[in-house]
Design an enzyme around this catalytic site. Structure first.
Site, short mmCIF file in Angstrom:
data_model
loop_
_atom_site.label_atom_id
_atom_site.label_comp_id
_atom_site.label_asym_id
_atom_site.label_seq_id
_atom_site.Cartn_x
_atom_site.Cartn_y
_atom_site.Cartn_z
N LYS A 221 8.44 -6.40 -1.63
CA LYS A 221 9.53 -5.60 -2.20
C LYS A 221 10.63 -5.32 -1.19
O LYS A 221 11.82 -5.32 -1.53
CB LYS A 221 8.96 -4.28 -2.73
N HIS A 276 0.62 2.08 -11.35
CA HIS A 276 1.05 2.33 -9.96
C HIS A 276 0.22 3.43 -9.29
O HIS A 276 0.18 3.52 -8.06
CB HIS A 276 2.53 2.71 -9.93
N ARG A 279 -2.23 2.47 -6.56
CA ARG A 279 -1.74 2.35 -5.17
C ARG A 279 -1.88 3.69 -4.45
O ARG A 279 -2.28 3.74 -3.28
CB ARG A 279 -0.29 1.87 -5.19
N HIS A 302 4.96 -0.23 3.91
CA HIS A 302 6.04 0.75 3.97
C HIS A 302 6.80 0.64 5.28
O HIS A 302 6.20 0.58 6.35
CB HIS A 302 5.48 2.18 3.85
N TYR A 311 2.68 8.84 -0.92
CA TYR A 311 1.59 8.15 -1.59
C TYR A 311 0.22 8.66 -1.18
O TYR A 311 -0.76 8.52 -1.91
CB TYR A 311 1.64 6.65 -1.27
#
Length: 324
Positions: A221, A276, A279, A302, A311
């Site tokens: 991403k 999601h 995750r 990240h 997260y």
């Protein structure tokens, strides 16, 4: 220098400067023409003059259309970006010319959209507007200040903290298995690796190294490649999977996965859960094993540790055990 002439009962002022396009404007009387010319010359001499001729004759929807044609196809998220920008073209703000795209107008757009959609989505839309204007300023000679930079952005909502308990996860896996044979192993693998949905969908068998127990992601991403370590359970999950003729580990569609996941949640009577969230759960579990935040970031992909903190959800009682 400036020159003036009477034309069709109006006074036309023309300012000429080396390195600048000739600037002309008409007025009802000569004093107004002279006043305008002096103000333009002063701005040019100070280096503060901005030519707004392109902005005055270009509607925002025309800018979006040009961006869709020349820039969007080069971006990784082109399909989603195209959908969102075409939708923006149907908003009344798209009918304004670019000089009318003031901070006040953008602020009103922000407030109206907040009544309809979530703050995260509004933040994303403002980012789209800002990116298009910045690109036009750099590449297409747009002579306006970016109005998005001058308004308050919506507050970032608090990160989700949904973590399924063992009973909920067991029911979910049971329902997922009944919908599609790849869904249960997909979720089990996601819980072991903390990989994003898109990364899971694009994972190829050729990029799995069973000898070293790693999976290689050529493009993630954030635009970088990444190696993801595979646990014993992750390896076991992979070895039980059939091989797809296209070489994909999980031959499923991203949108379909989300729909099937929500369907399984309804059947399992598990509320407020999204794919999601796996995750979140995986990173929370991994944070107990990998106390070095940089190690954890290398697994998750990240770049910003602040984002990683959203997260990871560590329980205080787990820290007590470590404190002794």
């Amino acid at each position: 220098m400036a020159s003036f002439r009477l034309r069709n009962n109006r006074w036309q002022a023309r300012v000429q400067r080396n390195g600048q396009k000739d600037l002309a404007k008409s007025f009802l009387n000569k004093p107004d023409a002279e006043k305008w010319a002096r103000s333009i010359e002063i701005e040019i001499d100070r280096g503060s003059y901005i030519n707004t001729s392109y902005a005055q004759k270009t509607l925002f929807k025309d800018l979006i259309q040009q961006y869709l044609k020349e820039v969007t196809p080069t971006l990784r998220g082109a399909p989603e970006d195209t959908y969102r920008l075409r939708k923006m073209m149907r908003n009344p703000i798209a009918e304004l010319n670019l000089t009318e795209l003031t901070p006040n107008r953008i602020a009103n757009y922000r407030d109206e959209r907040l009544k309809e959609i979530k703050p995260n989505t509004v933040i994303r839309e403002l980012a789209y507007i800002s990116s298009m204007i910045n690109h036009a300023r750099r590449e297409w000679g747009l002579g306006i200040i970016n109005p998005v930079a001058q308004i308050r952005k919506p507050s970032q909502p608090k990160g989700r903290e949904r973590v399924l308990n063992d009973a909920e996860m067991s029911r979910m896996l049971h329902e997922l298995e009944k919908i599609n044979p790849f869904l249960k192993p997909l979720c089990e693998f996601a819980l072991e690796t903390a990989m994003r949905r898109g990364e899971l969908m694009s994972l190829l068998w050729m990029n799995i190294n069973f000898e070293k127990s790693v999976a290689f992601l050529p493009l993630t991403k954030n635009g970088d490649s990444r190696y993801v370590p595979l646990s014993t359970k992750a390896i076991k999950t992979l070895k039980l999977l059939p091989r797809d003729i296209e070489g994909r580990v999980f031959p499923l569609n991203k949108g379909t996965v989300s729909i099937f996941f929500l369907r399984a949640a309804r059947r399992a009577k598990v509320d407020d859960v999204h794919f999601h969230d796996l995750r979140h759960m995986a990173l929370t579990k991994l944070s107990v094993k990998f106390t070095n935040i940089l190690e954890l970031a290398s697994i998750s992909g990240h770049k910003e540790l602040k984002m990683l903190q959203r997260y990871v959800h560590i329980k205080a009682e787990d820290l007590v055990i470590k404190m002794g």
